[in-house]
Write a protein that holds these residues in place. Sequence first.
Motif, PDB file in Angstrom:
ATOM      1  N   GLU A  67     -29.428 -47.891  16.281  1.00 23.69           N
ATOM      2  CA  GLU A  67     -29.815 -49.320  15.822  1.00 23.69           C
ATOM      3  C   GLU A  67     -31.835 -49.573  15.960  1.00 23.69           C
ATOM      4  O   GLU A  67     -31.586 -49.767  17.048  1.00 23.69           O
ATOM      5  N   LEU A  68     -32.174 -48.598  15.094  1.00 31.31           N
ATOM      6  CA  LEU A  68     -33.877 -48.938  15.624  1.00 31.31           C
ATOM      7  C   LEU A  68     -33.757 -50.528  15.651  1.00 31.31           C
ATOM      8  O   LEU A  68     -34.867 -51.403  15.995  1.00 31.31           O
ATOM      9  N   THR A  69     -33.431 -51.181  14.785  1.00 29.17           N
ATOM     10  CA  THR A  69     -33.223 -52.625  14.688  1.00 29.17           C
ATOM     11  C   THR A  69     -31.757 -52.694  15.165  1.00 29.17           C
ATOM     12  O   THR A  69     -30.700 -52.696  14.172  1.00 29.17           O
ATOM     13  N   ASN A  70     -31.510 -53.816  16.150  1.00 32.28           N
ATOM     14  CA  ASN A  70     -30.502 -54.002  17.114  1.00 32.28           C
ATOM     15  C   ASN A  70     -29.439 -55.189  15.550  1.00 32.28           C
ATOM     16  O   ASN A  70     -31.195 -56.260  15.102  1.00 32.28           O
ATOM     17  N   VAL A  71     -28.240 -55.183  14.924  1.00 37.47           N
ATOM     18  CA  VAL A  71     -27.874 -55.996  14.664  1.00 37.47           C
ATOM     19  C   VAL A  71     -27.435 -57.037  15.051  1.00 37.47           C
ATOM     20  O   VAL A  71     -27.630 -58.489  14.270  1.00 37.47           O
ATOM     21  N   LYS A  72     -26.605 -56.907  15.969  1.00 38.64           N
ATOM     22  CA  LYS A  72     -25.890 -57.998  16.526  1.00 38.64           C
ATOM     23  C   LYS A  72     -26.883 -59.113  17.540  1.00 38.64           C
ATOM     24  O   LYS A  72     -26.810 -60.068  17.934  1.00 38.64           O
ATOM     25  N   TYR A  73     -28.662 -58.688  18.457  1.00 37.60           N
ATOM     26  CA  TYR A  73     -28.811 -59.372  19.170  1.00 37.60           C
ATOM     27  C   TYR A  73     -29.827 -60.598  18.379  1.00 37.60           C
ATOM     28  O   TYR A  73     -29.006 -61.619  19.302  1.00 37.60           O
ATOM     29  N   PRO A  74     -29.794 -60.977  16.979  1.00 34.00           N
ATOM     30  CA  PRO A  74     -30.253 -62.187  16.767  1.00 34.00           C
ATOM     31  C   PRO A  74     -28.734 -62.642  16.573  1.00 34.00           C
ATOM     32  O   PRO A  74     -29.634 -64.053  16.887  1.00 34.00           O
ATOM     33  N   ASP A  75     -28.046 -62.599  16.644  1.00 36.56           N
ATOM     34  CA  ASP A  75     -26.835 -63.364  17.151  1.00 36.56           C
ATOM     35  C   ASP A  75     -26.726 -64.488  18.384  1.00 36.56           C
ATOM     36  O   ASP A  75     -26.548 -65.462  18.315  1.00 36.56           O
ATOM     37  N   LYS A  76     -27.228 -63.734  19.106  1.00 32.56           N
ATOM     38  CA  LYS A  76     -28.078 -64.854  20.439  1.00 32.56           C
ATOM     39  C   LYS A  76     -29.206 -65.156  21.053  1.00 32.56           C
ATOM     40  O   LYS A  76     -29.526 -65.743  21.789  1.00 32.56           O
ATOM     41  N   GLY A  77     -29.673 -65.220  19.259  1.00 36.13           N
ATOM     42  CA  GLY A  77     -31.265 -65.364  19.447  1.00 36.13           C
ATOM     43  C   GLY A  77     -32.094 -64.886  20.201  1.00 36.13           C
ATOM     44  O   GLY A  77     -33.189 -65.069  20.108  1.00 36.13           O
ATOM     45  N   LEU A  78     -31.606 -63.516  20.519  1.00 34.77           N
ATOM     46  CA  LEU A  78     -32.651 -62.181  20.666  1.00 34.77           C
ATOM     47  C   LEU A  78     -33.482 -61.187  19.597  1.00 34.77           C
ATOM     48  O   LEU A  78     -32.981 -61.301  18.608  1.00 34.77           O
TER      49      LEU A  78
END
Lengths: 403, 184, 771
Positions: C621-632
């Motif tokens: 994952e060059l762009t992380n998929v799960k991070y935005p879930d935690k507002g990251l």
Amino acid sequence: MAAHTENHGKSFLKSLIVNNKDIPAMPFIILGLILCAVGGFAVISVFVKGHHEAYGVTRQVPWGLLISSYAYFVIISTGIAFIGGLGHAFGYEKYAKISKRIVVLATIVLLAGFTQILMEIGNPLRMVYMMISPNFKAPIFWMGMFYGIELVILAFELYLIFKPNQTEADHKLAAVAGFLALLVGVLATSNLGYVFGSLNAREWYHGIYFSTFLVVSGVTAGAALLILVHTIVYKGSLPAELKPSMVSLGKLMGGGIGVMMFLYLWKMLSSIFTEPGDAYMSVMSLINGPLSFNFWIGEMLLAVILPLALIVTAKGSIKKLSMAGFIFLIGLFFTRFDFVVAGQLPPMRKGLAGSGVITDVAGFAFYSPSMLEWLVYMFGFGVFFLLYFSAEKFLNLETESHH
Amino acid sequence: MATKKFGIVLDAKKCLNCKACTVACKFENTIHPGEDDYRIWVTELELKGTYPNISQEYQPSQCQHCENTPCASVCPTKATYKSPEGVVLIDYDKCILCKACMTACPYDARYENVHLHAIDKCTFCYQRQPEGREPACVETCPTRVRVFGDLNDPESEASKLLARNHTYQLKPERNTRPRLHYIK
Amino acid sequence: MKLSRRKFLAASGGAFAAAVAAANLTSLKAVAESGHGDAQTGEKGEKHIASSCEMCVNKCGFYAHVVNGRIKKLNPNPRFFKSRAMLCARGNAGAEEPYNPERLKTPLVRDGERGSNKWRKISYEEAFQIVAQKLAEAKTKYENRSSVAFFSSEGLQEGSFQMLAQTYGSLNTVRHPSLCLSSTIQGWSSVYGVYPDADLANAMFVVMPGANRAEALVTPDSMDFLRYRPKGQQLVVLDPRFTNTAAKADKWYPVKPATDMAFMLAMINVIINEELYNKDFVANMTEGFDELKAHVQQYTPEWAEKECEIPADEIKWCAREFAKYAPRSVIYPGRRTSWYVDDVAFRRACAIIPALCGCWDVPGGIVPKSGVPLKNPDIMYPFYDMVEERLDVESFGEFDNNLPDDARKEAGLPTDSVAYLGEKDGSWIRFREAVLRGEPYPVKMMMVYKQNFVEAAPNRAKTLKMMEMMDFICMIDIQMSDTAFYADLVIPESTYLERWDVVHSLAGIWPIATFRQACIEPVYQTKSMFEITGGIVDEMLKIPELWDDTDEEELEYFKEDFVEAILHAPIQDYIKYQVSGFENGYEKLLKDGVIYKTDQGVYGQSAKPGYRFKTRSGKIELTNVKYPDKGLDALPVYRRARQPKDGQFRFILGRHGWNTHTGTQNNEFLWEIQKENTLWINSKEALKLGIKNGDRVVVKSSVGEQTVKAEVTEKIRPDCVFYAHGFGRVSKGMSLVYQKGASQAAILEDYIEPISGNAAMHETFVTVSKA
């Protein structure tokens, strides 16, 4: 038969004993006893603690005060023997007149020197390997040989000079012995220069310089001690027949210092031009480094300038000559100390982190003698004072006329 | 007769200054901690240059096992001697502790071993020779700075390194002909 | 549910017993053949015992040379290929540990104020009774088993300590990673799903941001980058300090601290914009390239030069060289990365670069770790009613994270929680913060296994305050560490040379498993952690109040399958079970000290068809998929860190190869290498302050001050100062380093990297003045 020999021996020994009440020996004997007691305590401490703990010498400067004091004593001894040889073998009447004192003094000073080397060497008992497994290439082997032989010759001379009913043959033997003492003494002392000169690592000692310098300064010191001892023994007023001897010794001493100055000049100057080598560092340690006080005050002022000035202005004054001798002998300690230490102050590796070598900002290794080293040195003086002034007190050291 | 000639070829550029060798040496040869008590050392040579253009090198070293031995020639009792492989060794029983060898050594490689009551120094871990093991400093080194071997055997790793690289010895002006060769 | 669990329990217990029985048979035979048994009992003569080191985390194999029952020397194990068969200074000095005059010899109970160094000797039995009693008291008083915290340090016996924690039932286990590497694990895992290794033995272009492999030794990297350095390999080191690694590098960039990310983002910019990336690899293996491409447009080399003070041309050169040598190019993942509050984002930027160039799972690239397959018994601990959730989880939202006032606090980082808290590890600083507040529940007792947090954790004053709040502190260690010094009960463990430890698989490119066997009898009749746990659990079982909140039947199974079958059995049985999958595994271990499937590097595990990366998308994952879930941030965003003002310096940390953390300085063989630490200060700055080499200086931060000798040097940036870890100790039981030099813990401010929970130890600014 045995009883007879014993009686004969007893009477021979008994015949030697006199009690010279006039000689101011007791204060020196007491001083000797005190120094021996204090020094003896130091000697025991050294054996309890071990040399490594007791002495201030380090990995970088393995030879320190005790090598200096050893050299101090034994070179004076061979210097005295040299003067004795001049009297005995070469017929210098002025020295022959004091030959008994010469032999006794040379022997006792040599013994004092031996106390120093025995305390310096960590395993003196193992010196038996110098016989079992000798290394003929090693100058220390020859040092042992020469000084050993010197002691034997001096002992033989002692026998001859105290032998009652001396014959002409005895005199001839004494002349031969005196010559041998001179020869072996010169060999021993110049070999001591070689003990240092053979150290591949230590440039300061390389060449003929120290072998020459040690012999010259040794004869000078021998003359100085002889003058001083005679002045003490006769409480400043020497018998007229001995005055010429003293004046001659004074000249010998003055001449010796002159040659020393000559040697100093060229050694120092030539070493300065060995930059950036270790000899340069050594000379700088003397001129402008950790040994500069020793060098300027001790070696130059006390061992060269003051005694020479006194000798030049003495004009036959035995007091001045003896004062010159006294100051010279103090200065000579610094000369010997600097000789031993200066060559070792340039470290074999730089004092960088991790090297294990510790140096000052100028890059010199450190050495300062420990208290026990000083006390062992004092022990040497104790042995000297005790033995020599006991000899003065209880033996007749006046030389009877040969002819 | 083909005799062995032991030596070490060092690539100081690999040295991490981690001191594994010096500590290994102390245990292998039972040397207790103490300021003067060490057989081998790693020197941090002078930092060169000024920030940010600087460089730093290290120099691990020990007894050079000279072919021309200043120490052995001044030893009055032949306590210092050479093994058949040219390893400079000490017969501790013969050592009178005159320290002439210490003053003679241009590498400051010797020290007084108070426990043996004799002069001591690197022996290439000669006690390991019967088992054919390398000296402790060689064996333990993380980056293999030192390579130990028979310099008379052209097939040994040490000989090959010596042949393949430009090397130098320490203090060649002392004419000691060391058996430690440093890769340039 | 319960039934099936019991069935499983019984099955696993039975399998364990059977395997042990089988292993015992073969080992008995082996003993008979080799006469190994004699060597174990006879105290005369020489022997060589294979075991592994515990002077640091690497666990290098050695053969202990034992002469007449005493360790003479530790020699590297030639089969231990992970360390390239070496043993470092610490590894060698380990031979001193059993004989260290200051090691703990008998259990000690406090007999005066805490820290008064007054102790009374007691027996192990008494110590076990005290611990069991105190555990029972805590449970009765607080009705929450989590009110007892279990702190532990990494090691082969840490598992034994965890057995005790789990037997008691506290969820508050606090391990070392959040004072060390949890941010790099999180950062790299967010890209690859794993925390991989760098293959320095084969890489041709190596960028090492901050890692100091020449001094902080990690096997095999520290060996490989010099010993097996491929011809032509280029090493680029970014570090504010001229470390020994920098000295070995082809290029040293004295990077401005906290700006390394700018360098990495600009490299990504160049690689993408100059189309130097591996298009096939990116298309097939990765996720989110387009977003990344758009994101990094702002991060030009020219922009980065202004941030990180590395010339733009150098950054371009690095990017081009990296791509040129790919896939044999690496950005080094690093280990102790408790640097900055945005460290995870920085590590993600690092991880993205090799992914772009396809430097993945091939020789010379970034390679996922492999392990040696071992069997480990499944231990089922009782479920208790009186247990609350971890304190550092439970306290989410209760208070703010410790973040410095700058752009990084404003966005991109969670301010009231730890986003990815290690379930067993916790977050050290966050945990202490919650204990100090006593919210949401009190923690009143500490069991500590070798973790010397008094010196290891930033802000020593706070740590001591936390300890003051405890009803009871029990420390298990081999020396009187600073933490032990303030404990109520100190229990000595046997040193690693005197005990048996379980088998441990050292994961990496060259996986190998190691263990420990006792090389000598314990010098002071000390016990291993395994035996200590056994002793304490036995005492616990005698106290009924400790077991009234669990199912009786479950407890019986627990006693049978764990207490009887494992704790009461010799640890050798456990070891035999672990290697029962290998033919003659146990005998091999005893003889060789190691066990492995292959001595060759393991590559290409992830190239197998159907391989799914352990990321949400199953891809890199060059762009992380799960991070935005935690507002990251889904992509690493550079936000400018504050920098020291005039008269201030950034205090940076580092290691060297002579000591491990705070555990080895009191060993005379290591102490004589470095007797105290010194403050590195740039020569120009020192001149300004009138500080000369060797002057004593006061280093002062907002939380404390220390006095230390200055080392005026060219080897550090003018805006940073540094001194080594492990000195200026407060324990009088470590006399060699007691109050010698300066302590890091005393002056470090306690900032936190809130994605991983790691401490941020390079955020402290100090002033320096002549003492």
